[in-house]
Design an enzyme around this catalytic site. Structure first.
Site, PDB file in Angstrom:
ATOM      1  N   LYS A  35       0.970  -1.201  -0.009  1.00 50.41           N
ATOM      2  CA  LYS A  35       0.105   0.007   0.095  1.00 50.41           C
ATOM      3  C   LYS A  35       0.888   1.173  -0.070  1.00 50.41           C
ATOM      4  CE  LYS A  35      -4.510   0.410   0.893  1.00 50.41           C
ATOM      5  NZ  LYS A  35      -5.568  -0.435   0.330  1.00 50.41           N
TER       6      LYS A  35
HETATM    7  N1  GLU Z   1      -7.296  -0.340  -2.730  1.00 55.85           N
HETATM    8  C1  GLU Z   1      -8.145  -1.466  -2.797  1.00 55.85           C
HETATM    9  C2  GLU Z   1      -8.265  -2.141  -1.446  1.00 55.85           C
HETATM   10  O1  GLU Z   1      -7.844  -1.600  -0.501  1.00 55.85           O
HETATM   11  C3  GLU Z   1      -7.908  -2.402  -3.836  1.00 55.85           C
HETATM   12  C4  GLU Z   1      -6.568  -2.738  -4.331  1.00 55.85           C
HETATM   13  C5  GLU Z   1      -6.170  -3.498  -5.484  1.00 55.85           C
HETATM   14  O2  GLU Z   1      -6.982  -3.740  -6.367  1.00 55.85           O
HETATM   15  O3  GLU Z   1      -4.861  -4.027  -5.661  1.00 55.85           O
HETATM   16  O4  GLU Z   1      -8.390  -3.280  -1.578  1.00 55.85           O
END
Ligand code: GLU
Length: 433
Positions: A124
Protein backbone atom coordinates in the site's frame (compact mmCIF):
# COMPACT_ATOMS: atom_id res chain seq x y z
CA UNK A 1 14.96 6.90 -2.60
CA UNK A 2 15.03 5.92 1.05
CA UNK A 3 14.30 2.30 1.64
CA UNK A 4 13.87 0.80 5.08
CA UNK A 5 14.16 -2.86 5.82
CA UNK A 6 13.17 -3.17 9.43
CA UNK A 7 13.14 -6.92 9.87
CA UNK A 8 15.51 -6.56 12.80
CA UNK A 9 13.15 -4.49 14.91
CA UNK A 10 11.07 -6.47 17.37
CA UNK A 11 7.54 -5.41 18.10
CA UNK A 12 7.34 -3.46 21.33
CA UNK A 13 4.81 -2.89 24.05
CA UNK A 14 3.20 0.01 22.26
CA UNK A 15 0.83 -2.57 20.80
CA UNK A 16 -0.90 -3.02 24.13
CA UNK A 17 -4.47 -1.87 24.46
CA UNK A 18 -4.83 1.58 25.95
CA UNK A 19 -1.64 3.00 24.46
CA UNK A 20 -1.83 6.40 22.78
CA UNK A 21 -3.25 6.42 19.27
CA UNK A 22 -4.76 2.96 19.58
CA UNK A 23 -6.55 3.32 16.27
CA UNK A 24 -3.60 3.58 13.93
CA UNK A 25 -3.77 1.08 11.10
CA UNK A 26 -0.42 -0.50 11.94
CA UNK A 27 -1.21 -1.05 15.60
CA UNK A 28 -4.64 -2.45 14.80
CA UNK A 29 -3.19 -4.72 12.10
CA UNK A 30 -0.50 -6.06 14.46
CA UNK A 31 -2.94 -6.70 17.29
CA UNK A 32 -5.29 -8.52 14.92
CA UNK A 33 -2.39 -10.62 13.66
CA UNK A 34 -1.26 -11.57 17.15
CA UNK A 35 -4.81 -12.44 18.18
CA UNK A 36 -5.41 -14.65 15.13
CA UNK A 37 -2.01 -16.33 15.51
CA UNK A 38 -3.06 -17.50 19.00
CA UNK A 39 -5.53 -19.81 17.32
CA UNK A 40 -2.96 -21.35 15.01
CA UNK A 41 0.07 -23.52 15.39
CA UNK A 42 2.15 -21.07 13.40
CA UNK A 43 5.97 -21.05 13.35
CA UNK A 44 6.91 -18.12 15.67
CA UNK A 45 9.68 -17.11 13.27
CA UNK A 46 7.20 -16.76 10.42
CA UNK A 47 4.90 -14.80 12.71
CA UNK A 48 7.69 -12.45 13.74
CA UNK A 49 8.50 -11.86 10.07
CA UNK A 50 4.87 -11.05 9.26
CA UNK A 51 4.71 -8.30 11.88
CA UNK A 52 7.11 -6.26 9.75
CA UNK A 53 7.06 -5.02 6.17
CA UNK A 54 9.66 -6.30 3.75
CA UNK A 55 10.43 -2.76 2.63
CA UNK A 56 9.07 0.74 2.92
CA UNK A 57 10.01 3.20 0.20
CA UNK A 58 9.76 6.87 1.09
CA UNK A 59 10.15 9.49 -1.63
CA UNK A 60 9.78 13.22 -2.06
CA UNK A 61 7.58 14.40 -4.90
CA UNK A 62 8.16 17.96 -6.14
CA UNK A 63 5.17 19.33 -8.03
CA UNK A 64 4.82 22.59 -9.92
CA UNK A 65 1.56 24.25 -8.84
CA UNK A 66 -0.52 26.08 -11.43
CA UNK A 67 0.81 29.41 -10.12
CA UNK A 68 4.41 28.37 -10.92
CA UNK A 69 5.52 27.66 -7.33
CA UNK A 70 6.95 24.25 -6.46
CA UNK A 71 5.59 22.25 -3.54
CA UNK A 72 7.25 19.10 -2.24
CA UNK A 73 5.06 16.22 -1.01
CA UNK A 74 6.05 12.95 0.67
CA UNK A 75 5.09 9.62 -0.88
CA UNK A 76 5.33 6.03 0.35
CA UNK A 77 5.12 2.51 -0.95
CA UNK A 78 5.08 -0.13 1.76
CA UNK A 79 5.64 -3.71 0.62
CA UNK A 80 4.67 -6.18 3.30
CA UNK A 81 4.93 -9.77 2.09
CA UNK A 82 5.27 -11.44 -1.31
CA UNK A 83 5.51 -15.14 -0.50
CA UNK A 84 2.43 -15.91 -2.62
CA UNK A 85 3.15 -13.55 -5.54
CA UNK A 86 3.89 -9.94 -6.49
CA UNK A 87 2.93 -7.16 -4.09
CA UNK A 88 -0.55 -5.73 -4.68
CA UNK A 89 -2.49 -2.84 -3.21
CA UNK A 90 -3.80 0.67 -3.62
CA UNK A 91 -2.31 4.14 -3.69
CA UNK A 92 -4.10 6.82 -1.70
CA UNK A 93 -3.90 10.58 -1.88
CA UNK A 94 -4.91 11.81 1.56
CA UNK A 95 -3.43 14.17 4.16
CA UNK A 96 -3.19 11.31 6.72
CA UNK A 97 -0.97 9.10 4.52
CA UNK A 98 2.11 8.12 6.54
CA UNK A 99 4.69 5.40 6.80
CA UNK A 100 2.82 3.55 9.56
CA UNK A 101 -0.55 3.86 7.89
CA UNK A 102 0.92 2.47 4.64
CA UNK A 103 2.49 -0.47 6.50
CA UNK A 104 -0.74 -1.32 8.36
CA UNK A 105 -2.77 -1.13 5.16
CA UNK A 106 -0.14 -3.21 3.31
CA UNK A 107 -0.49 -5.93 5.97
CA UNK A 108 -4.26 -5.97 5.43
CA UNK A 109 -3.63 -6.38 1.68
CA UNK A 110 -1.47 -9.44 2.37
CA UNK A 111 -4.30 -11.07 4.34
CA UNK A 112 -6.95 -9.89 1.85
CA UNK A 113 -5.17 -11.46 -1.13
CA UNK A 114 -4.56 -14.67 0.82
CA UNK A 115 -8.16 -14.92 2.04
CA UNK A 116 -9.31 -14.64 -1.58
CA UNK A 117 -6.57 -17.13 -2.60
CA UNK A 118 -5.12 -14.66 -5.12
CA UNK A 119 -1.47 -15.12 -6.18
CA UNK A 120 -0.43 -11.76 -4.71
CA UNK A 121 1.20 -10.37 -1.60
CA UNK A 122 0.36 -7.08 0.11
CA UNK A 123 1.43 -3.47 -0.47
CA UNK A 124 0.00 0.00 0.00
CA UNK A 125 1.17 3.54 -0.41
CA UNK A 126 0.31 6.99 -1.50
CA UNK A 127 1.09 10.65 -1.09
CA UNK A 128 0.37 12.85 1.94
CA UNK A 129 -1.68 15.48 0.14
CA UNK A 130 -5.24 16.77 0.12
CA UNK A 131 -6.39 15.92 -3.43
CA UNK A 132 -9.29 18.38 -3.13
CA UNK A 133 -6.71 21.18 -3.14
CA UNK A 134 -5.14 20.03 -6.43
CA UNK A 135 -6.32 20.97 -9.91
CA UNK A 136 -6.54 18.13 -12.42
CA UNK A 137 -3.26 19.27 -14.03
CA UNK A 138 -1.52 19.35 -10.64
CA UNK A 139 -2.84 15.90 -9.82
CA UNK A 140 -1.51 14.63 -13.13
CA UNK A 141 1.95 16.12 -12.51
CA UNK A 142 1.98 14.69 -8.97
CA UNK A 143 1.04 11.23 -10.26
CA UNK A 144 3.63 11.21 -13.04
CA UNK A 145 6.44 12.34 -10.74
CA UNK A 146 5.43 9.94 -7.95
CA UNK A 147 5.36 7.10 -10.51
CA UNK A 148 8.86 8.02 -11.60
CA UNK A 149 10.09 8.05 -7.99
CA UNK A 150 8.75 4.53 -7.30
CA UNK A 151 9.31 3.18 -10.83
CA UNK A 152 12.15 0.84 -9.89
CA UNK A 153 10.09 -0.94 -7.23
CA UNK A 154 6.79 -1.42 -9.12
CA UNK A 155 6.01 -3.48 -12.22
CA UNK A 156 3.60 -6.17 -13.41
CA UNK A 157 5.71 -8.93 -11.86
CA UNK A 158 6.93 -6.93 -8.88
CA UNK A 159 4.29 -4.64 -7.32
CA UNK A 160 1.02 -3.61 -8.92
CA UNK A 161 -0.71 -0.46 -7.55
CA UNK A 162 -4.45 0.26 -7.81
CA UNK A 163 -6.92 2.99 -6.81
CA UNK A 164 -7.70 3.77 -3.17
CA UNK A 165 -8.91 6.88 -1.29
CA UNK A 166 -8.38 10.04 -3.38
CA UNK A 167 -7.27 8.21 -6.54
CA UNK A 168 -9.35 6.88 -9.43
CA UNK A 169 -9.15 5.25 -12.88
CA UNK A 170 -7.75 8.45 -14.40
CA UNK A 171 -4.93 8.48 -11.83
CA UNK A 172 -4.14 4.87 -12.76
CA UNK A 173 -4.11 5.76 -16.49
CA UNK A 174 -1.53 8.52 -15.81
CA UNK A 175 0.53 6.07 -13.75
CA UNK A 176 0.45 3.49 -16.54
CA UNK A 177 1.41 6.12 -19.10
CA UNK A 178 4.31 7.51 -17.04
CA UNK A 179 5.64 4.00 -16.38
CA UNK A 180 5.19 2.87 -19.98
CA UNK A 181 6.86 5.98 -21.45
CA UNK A 182 9.95 5.36 -19.36
CA UNK A 183 10.05 1.63 -20.09
CA UNK A 184 9.66 2.26 -23.85
CA UNK A 185 6.64 -0.02 -24.28
CA UNK A 186 2.99 -0.05 -23.23
CA UNK A 187 2.71 -2.09 -20.03
CA UNK A 188 -0.93 -2.16 -18.89
CA UNK A 189 -0.27 -4.81 -16.21
CA UNK A 190 1.77 -2.38 -14.05
CA UNK A 191 -1.42 -1.05 -12.50
CA UNK A 192 -5.06 -2.09 -12.11
CA UNK A 193 -8.23 -0.05 -11.86
CA UNK A 194 -7.49 1.68 -15.18
CA UNK A 195 -10.22 2.81 -17.57
CA UNK A 196 -11.23 -0.20 -19.75
CA UNK A 197 -10.08 1.63 -22.91
CA UNK A 198 -6.44 1.21 -21.80
CA UNK A 199 -6.65 -2.32 -20.42
CA UNK A 200 -8.87 -1.84 -17.38
CA UNK A 201 -11.43 -4.47 -16.51
CA UNK A 202 -15.13 -4.07 -16.92
CA UNK A 203 -16.75 -4.14 -13.49
CA UNK A 204 -13.60 -3.10 -11.59
CA UNK A 205 -14.90 0.23 -10.32
CA UNK A 206 -18.07 -1.30 -8.91
CA UNK A 207 -16.36 -4.44 -7.60
CA UNK A 208 -15.62 -3.39 -3.98
CA UNK A 209 -19.25 -2.33 -3.52
CA UNK A 210 -20.43 -5.51 -5.24
CA UNK A 211 -18.39 -7.68 -2.88
CA UNK A 212 -19.78 -5.78 0.13
CA UNK A 213 -23.29 -6.55 -1.13
CA UNK A 214 -22.40 -10.22 -1.75
CA UNK A 215 -20.86 -10.49 1.75
CA UNK A 216 -24.04 -8.96 3.22
CA UNK A 217 -26.19 -11.45 1.33
CA UNK A 218 -24.04 -14.40 2.47
CA UNK A 219 -24.01 -13.22 6.10
CA UNK A 220 -27.77 -12.64 6.09
CA UNK A 221 -28.19 -16.13 4.62
CA UNK A 222 -26.04 -17.60 7.39
CA UNK A 223 -28.20 -15.95 10.05
CA UNK A 224 -31.47 -16.90 8.25
CA UNK A 225 -32.31 -13.31 7.58
CA UNK A 226 -34.28 -12.54 4.42
CA UNK A 227 -32.86 -9.52 2.57
CA UNK A 228 -36.42 -8.32 1.94
CA UNK A 229 -36.85 -7.97 5.72
CA UNK A 230 -33.47 -6.36 6.34
CA UNK A 231 -32.79 -2.70 7.06
CA UNK A 232 -29.37 -1.28 6.17
CA UNK A 233 -27.45 1.92 6.96
CA UNK A 234 -24.44 2.72 4.76
CA UNK A 235 -21.81 5.26 5.77
CA UNK A 236 -20.13 6.69 2.68
CA UNK A 237 -21.64 7.06 -0.79
CA UNK A 238 -18.51 6.72 -2.89
CA UNK A 239 -17.60 3.79 -5.10
CA UNK A 240 -17.87 1.28 -2.24
CA UNK A 241 -20.90 2.60 -0.35
CA UNK A 242 -23.05 3.67 -3.29
CA UNK A 243 -22.54 0.49 -5.26
CA UNK A 244 -23.17 -1.69 -2.19
CA UNK A 245 -26.31 0.27 -1.26
CA UNK A 246 -27.71 0.17 -4.80
CA UNK A 247 -27.14 -3.57 -5.21
CA UNK A 248 -28.66 -4.37 -1.82
CA UNK A 249 -31.57 -2.09 -2.67
CA UNK A 250 -32.02 -3.98 -5.94
CA UNK A 251 -31.84 -7.32 -4.10
CA UNK A 252 -34.73 -6.28 -1.83
CA UNK A 253 -33.11 -4.78 1.28
CA UNK A 254 -34.42 -1.50 2.74
CA UNK A 255 -31.70 1.14 2.76
CA UNK A 256 -32.72 3.54 5.53
CA UNK A 257 -29.64 5.75 5.65
CA UNK A 258 -26.74 6.77 3.40
CA UNK A 259 -24.17 9.50 3.96
CA UNK A 260 -21.26 11.54 2.73
CA UNK A 261 -18.88 13.92 4.45
CA UNK A 262 -21.65 16.51 5.02
CA UNK A 263 -24.02 14.18 6.88
CA UNK A 264 -26.55 11.41 6.36
CA UNK A 265 -29.92 11.09 4.66
CA UNK A 266 -32.39 9.14 6.81
CA UNK A 267 -35.69 7.63 5.71
CA UNK A 268 -37.08 4.69 7.70
CA UNK A 269 -39.41 3.86 4.79
CA UNK A 270 -36.40 3.22 2.53
CA UNK A 271 -34.31 5.37 0.19
CA UNK A 272 -34.48 5.02 -3.59
CA UNK A 273 -30.69 4.71 -3.91
CA UNK A 274 -30.68 5.06 -7.70
CA UNK A 275 -32.12 8.58 -7.39
CA UNK A 276 -29.30 9.85 -5.14
CA UNK A 277 -26.05 10.58 -7.02
CA UNK A 278 -22.93 8.79 -5.79
CA UNK A 279 -19.79 10.76 -4.96
CA UNK A 280 -18.46 10.06 -8.48
CA UNK A 281 -21.68 11.30 -10.10
CA UNK A 282 -22.06 14.47 -8.00
CA UNK A 283 -19.55 14.93 -5.19
CA UNK A 284 -20.80 15.48 -1.63
CA UNK A 285 -24.44 15.92 -2.65
CA UNK A 286 -26.26 13.32 -0.51
CA UNK A 287 -27.70 15.75 2.05
CA UNK A 288 -29.00 18.09 -0.64
CA UNK A 289 -31.36 15.29 -1.73
CA UNK A 290 -32.53 14.56 1.84
CA UNK A 291 -35.67 15.60 3.72
CA UNK A 292 -34.30 14.31 7.02
CA UNK A 293 -30.59 14.86 7.70
CA UNK A 294 -28.76 13.21 10.61
CA UNK A 295 -25.04 13.21 11.44
CA UNK A 296 -22.59 10.51 10.42
CA UNK A 297 -22.18 9.71 14.11
CA UNK A 298 -25.96 9.16 14.44
CA UNK A 299 -25.96 6.92 11.36
CA UNK A 300 -23.53 4.59 13.15
CA UNK A 301 -25.94 4.19 16.07
CA UNK A 302 -29.17 3.61 14.11
CA UNK A 303 -31.24 0.61 15.16
CA UNK A 304 -30.85 -1.25 11.85
CA UNK A 305 -30.21 -4.89 11.02
CA UNK A 306 -27.04 -4.20 9.04
CA UNK A 307 -24.51 -1.38 9.34
CA UNK A 308 -22.02 -0.86 6.50
CA UNK A 309 -19.20 1.57 7.35
CA UNK A 310 -17.86 2.29 3.86
CA UNK A 311 -16.06 5.62 4.22
CA UNK A 312 -13.09 6.08 6.53
CA UNK A 313 -11.04 3.90 8.87
CA UNK A 314 -11.42 3.98 12.69
CA UNK A 315 -15.05 5.18 12.79
CA UNK A 316 -16.33 2.54 15.23
CA UNK A 317 -14.28 3.19 18.34
CA UNK A 318 -14.19 2.57 22.07
CA UNK A 319 -16.04 5.90 22.46
CA UNK A 320 -19.11 5.09 20.33
CA UNK A 321 -19.23 1.29 20.21
CA UNK A 322 -21.72 0.97 23.07
CA UNK A 323 -24.23 2.99 21.04
CA UNK A 324 -23.96 0.77 17.95
CA UNK A 325 -27.35 -0.94 17.67
CA UNK A 326 -27.01 -3.00 14.45
CA UNK A 327 -26.99 -6.82 14.61
CA UNK A 328 -24.47 -7.21 11.84
CA UNK A 329 -21.61 -5.01 10.62
CA UNK A 330 -20.17 -5.43 7.13
CA UNK A 331 -16.87 -3.55 6.79
CA UNK A 332 -16.82 -1.71 3.46
CA UNK A 333 -13.92 0.60 4.34
CA UNK A 334 -10.49 -0.68 5.29
CA UNK A 335 -10.15 -0.80 9.08
CA UNK A 336 -13.38 0.97 10.15
CA UNK A 337 -13.44 -0.81 13.54
CA UNK A 338 -10.69 -0.22 16.09
CA UNK A 339 -9.32 -3.17 18.02
CA UNK A 340 -10.99 -2.05 21.26
CA UNK A 341 -14.35 -1.60 19.53
CA UNK A 342 -14.00 -5.04 17.95
CA UNK A 343 -13.67 -6.66 21.38
CA UNK A 344 -16.70 -4.76 22.66
CA UNK A 345 -18.76 -5.90 19.65
CA UNK A 346 -17.66 -9.49 20.24
CA UNK A 347 -18.85 -9.31 23.87
CA UNK A 348 -22.23 -8.08 22.65
CA UNK A 349 -22.44 -10.84 20.00
CA UNK A 350 -22.60 -8.37 17.15
CA UNK A 351 -21.13 -10.13 14.12
CA UNK A 352 -18.53 -8.20 12.12
CA UNK A 353 -17.76 -9.40 8.60
CA UNK A 354 -14.23 -8.08 8.13
CA UNK A 355 -12.92 -5.76 5.45
CA UNK A 356 -10.44 -8.34 4.17
CA UNK A 357 -13.39 -10.35 2.88
CA UNK A 358 -16.17 -7.78 2.48
CA UNK A 359 -14.38 -5.25 0.26
CA UNK A 360 -12.07 -7.78 -1.41
CA UNK A 361 -14.01 -7.51 -4.67
CA UNK A 362 -11.71 -4.63 -5.61
CA UNK A 363 -8.50 -6.58 -5.51
CA UNK A 364 -10.19 -9.70 -6.88
CA UNK A 365 -11.29 -7.89 -10.03
CA UNK A 366 -7.83 -6.26 -10.06
CA UNK A 367 -6.49 -9.80 -10.36
CA UNK A 368 -8.90 -10.45 -13.24
CA UNK A 369 -7.67 -7.18 -14.84
CA UNK A 370 -4.04 -8.24 -14.47
CA UNK A 371 -4.85 -11.60 -16.12
CA UNK A 372 -6.64 -9.79 -18.98
CA UNK A 373 -3.64 -7.46 -19.43
CA UNK A 374 -1.16 -10.33 -19.54
CA UNK A 375 -3.31 -12.30 -21.98
CA UNK A 376 -4.28 -9.19 -24.00
CA UNK A 377 -7.88 -10.37 -23.94
CA UNK A 378 -10.80 -8.56 -22.32
CA UNK A 379 -13.53 -10.38 -20.37
CA UNK A 380 -17.24 -9.54 -20.58
CA UNK A 381 -18.90 -7.86 -17.61
CA UNK A 382 -21.01 -11.00 -17.11
CA UNK A 383 -17.86 -13.12 -16.79
CA UNK A 384 -16.23 -10.67 -14.37
CA UNK A 385 -19.30 -10.59 -12.12
CA UNK A 386 -19.80 -14.36 -12.28
CA UNK A 387 -16.18 -15.10 -11.41
CA UNK A 388 -16.23 -12.51 -8.62
CA UNK A 389 -19.29 -14.17 -7.10
CA UNK A 390 -17.61 -17.58 -7.35
CA UNK A 391 -14.44 -16.28 -5.62
CA UNK A 392 -16.51 -14.63 -2.88
CA UNK A 393 -18.47 -17.83 -2.32
CA UNK A 394 -15.38 -19.98 -1.98
CA UNK A 395 -13.67 -17.48 0.36
CA UNK A 396 -16.87 -17.37 2.43
CA UNK A 397 -17.02 -21.20 2.59
CA UNK A 398 -13.42 -21.38 3.82
CA UNK A 399 -14.06 -18.72 6.49
CA UNK A 400 -17.38 -20.19 7.55
CA UNK A 401 -15.73 -23.60 8.04
CA UNK A 402 -13.29 -22.05 10.53
CA UNK A 403 -16.04 -19.99 12.18
CA UNK A 404 -18.20 -23.08 12.71
CA UNK A 405 -15.28 -25.23 13.87
CA UNK A 406 -13.81 -22.84 16.46
CA UNK A 407 -15.09 -20.36 19.03
CA UNK A 408 -13.85 -17.28 17.13
CA UNK A 409 -15.12 -14.10 15.48
CA UNK A 410 -15.60 -13.80 11.72
CA UNK A 411 -12.46 -11.65 11.63
CA UNK A 412 -10.45 -14.30 13.44
CA UNK A 413 -11.82 -16.94 11.06
CA UNK A 414 -10.77 -14.87 8.02
CA UNK A 415 -7.31 -14.29 9.50
CA UNK A 416 -6.96 -18.01 10.25
CA UNK A 417 -7.68 -18.84 6.60
CA UNK A 418 -5.28 -16.15 5.36
CA UNK A 419 -2.48 -16.81 7.84
CA UNK A 420 -2.54 -20.56 7.30
CA UNK A 421 -2.03 -20.06 3.57
CA UNK A 422 0.74 -17.50 4.06
CA UNK A 423 2.53 -19.52 6.74
CA UNK A 424 2.38 -22.63 4.54
CA UNK A 425 3.91 -20.59 1.73
CA UNK A 426 6.75 -19.43 3.97
CA UNK A 427 7.38 -22.92 5.27
CA UNK A 428 7.43 -24.34 1.72
CA UNK A 429 9.80 -21.67 0.40
CA UNK A 430 12.05 -21.52 3.49
CA UNK A 431 14.37 -18.70 4.46
CA UNK A 432 17.02 -17.27 2.12
CA UNK A 433 19.96 -18.04 2.23
N1 GLU B 1 -7.41 -0.29 -2.72
C1 GLU B 1 -8.20 -1.48 -2.81
C2 GLU B 1 -8.18 -2.25 -1.51
O1 GLU B 1 -7.94 -1.71 -0.47
C3 GLU B 1 -7.85 -2.32 -4.02
C4 GLU B 1 -6.45 -2.81 -4.11
C5 GLU B 1 -6.13 -3.47 -5.44
O2 GLU B 1 -7.01 -3.62 -6.27
O3 GLU B 1 -4.97 -3.82 -5.61
O4 GLU B 1 -8.49 -3.41 -1.47
Amino acid sequence: MASTDDTTHRTTDDETEGSPDPGSALKTARRQLRRAADHLDIDPNVLERLKHPKKVHEVTVPVERDDGTVEVFTGYRAQHDSVRGPYKGGLRYHPAVSRDESVGLAMWMTWKCAVMDLPFGGAKGGVAVNPKELSSDEKQRLTRRFTQEIRSVIGPKQDIPAPDMGTDPQTMAWLMDAYSMQEGETIPGVVTGKPPVVGGSKGREKAPGRSVAIATKLACGYYDRDLSETTVAVQGYGSVGANAARLLDRWGATIVSISDVNGAMYDPAGIDTASVPSHDEEPEAVTTYADDVISNEELLTLDVDVLVPAALGNVITRANVDSVAADLIIEGANGPTTFAADSALEERDIAVIPDILANAGGVTVSYFEWLQDINRRAWSLERVNQELEAEMNSAWDAIQAEYDRRDVTWRDAAYIVALSRIAEGHEARGLWP
